[in-house]
Design a protein around this motif. Structure first.
Motif, PDB file in Angstrom:
ATOM      1  N   ASN A   1     -10.054  -6.108   1.518  1.00 14.86           N
ATOM      2  CA  ASN A   1      -9.110  -4.844   2.433  1.00 14.86           C
ATOM      3  C   ASN A   1      -9.586  -3.788   1.428  1.00 14.86           C
TER       4      ASN A   1
ATOM      5  N   PRO B   1      -8.309  -7.121   5.404  1.00 14.26           N
ATOM      6  CA  PRO B   1      -8.522  -8.008   4.793  1.00 14.26           C
ATOM      7  C   PRO B   1      -8.072  -9.609   4.325  1.00 14.26           C
TER       8      PRO B   1
ATOM      9  N   PRO C   1      -5.114  -0.308   2.900  1.00 16.30           N
ATOM     10  CA  PRO C   1      -4.954  -1.621   2.569  1.00 16.30           C
ATOM     11  C   PRO C   1      -4.095  -2.187   2.313  1.00 16.30           C
TER      12      PRO C   1
ATOM     13  N   GLU D   1      -0.042  -3.622   1.324  1.00 13.63           N
ATOM     14  CA  GLU D   1       0.654  -5.044   2.037  1.00 13.63           C
ATOM     15  C   GLU D   1       1.482  -3.740   3.462  1.00 13.63           C
TER      16      GLU D   1
ATOM     17  N   LYS E   1      -2.312  -2.802   5.926  1.00 10.59           N
ATOM     18  CA  LYS E   1      -3.877  -2.626   6.266  1.00 10.59           C
ATOM     19  C   LYS E   1      -4.262  -2.622   8.170  1.00 10.59           C
TER      20      LYS E   1
END
Ligand code: FES
Length: 202
Positions: free
Chosen positions: A69, A98, A129, A131, A134
């Protein structure tokens, strides 16, 4: 014709053109009047050679050590000329996917490299990257790119007809120690794609 006259009429070289863009920063203002194709590194007939994946710190990417990731900017094709190598059309996002998208495998299936030129109006997008993100995101008008396929799924680039909704892509190979290489490239919409224009998904 005097030497001075011949200097005045000498056509602009690609390198001079890039310097001019760097100095002026006004590419978009005169975009409709420029024969952009003359300055692209990827005429549709050109095939290019295998090259190591060189990271910004000068080391060669290795699939055993490159973080999951994570993305870095790589340059392809490299010329050794600092001005040419700095141009946006040679910049690619080198991404290790990821975990949930398959990035944990120690083989080339964990990796992607897409042209950083957004297919809408050629701003530079990048991989985020964090949360909930991504994905690739373009800061100009919000196009978003699927990191697994390189296809736009939101924003203006997603509304463009194929091949102009999917980013050009580099393919990889490795040696027995895990060091990564870019496989020989063919610029064409049915192959690696055309930078700034797109790629058909096979
Ligand atoms: S240039 Fe990327 S969304 Fe418009």
């Amino acid at each position: 014709m005097s030497e001075q006259d011949s200097k005045k009429t000498k056509p602009l070289s690609r390198r001079d053109f890039l310097k001019l863009l760097g100095a002026g920063g006004t590419a978009v203002a005169f975009a409709p009047f420029v024969p952009w194709g003359n300055f692209m590194p990827n005429p549709s007939t050109a095939s290019l050679e295998k090259a190591p994946v060189i990271l910004p710190d000068g080391t060669q990417a290795n699939l055993k050590t490159f973080p999951i990731n994570h993305a870095e900017v790589i340059t392809y094709p490299k010329t050794g000329d600092r001005v040419l190598d700095g141009e946006a059309f040679r910049k690619w996002q080198f991404i290790r996917l990821p975990e949930e998208l398959g990035g944990t495998k120690d083989d080339i299936s964990s990796f992607r490299a897409y042209s950083m030129i957004c297919l809408h109006l050629w701003c530079l997008w990048k991989y985020w990257p964090q949360e909930g993100r991504k994905r690739g995101e373009c800061p100009c008008h919000g196009s978003m790119y699927n990191p697994v396929t390189g296809t736009a799924f939101a924003g203006p680039a997603s509304l463009q007809a194929p091949p102009s909704n999917t980013l050009p892509q580099l393919n990889f190979e490795t040696d027995t120690d895990g060091f990564m290489y870019i496989s020989p490239v063919t610029w064409g919409v049915n192959a690696n794609g055309v930078v700034g224009y797109g790629r058909f998904v096979k």
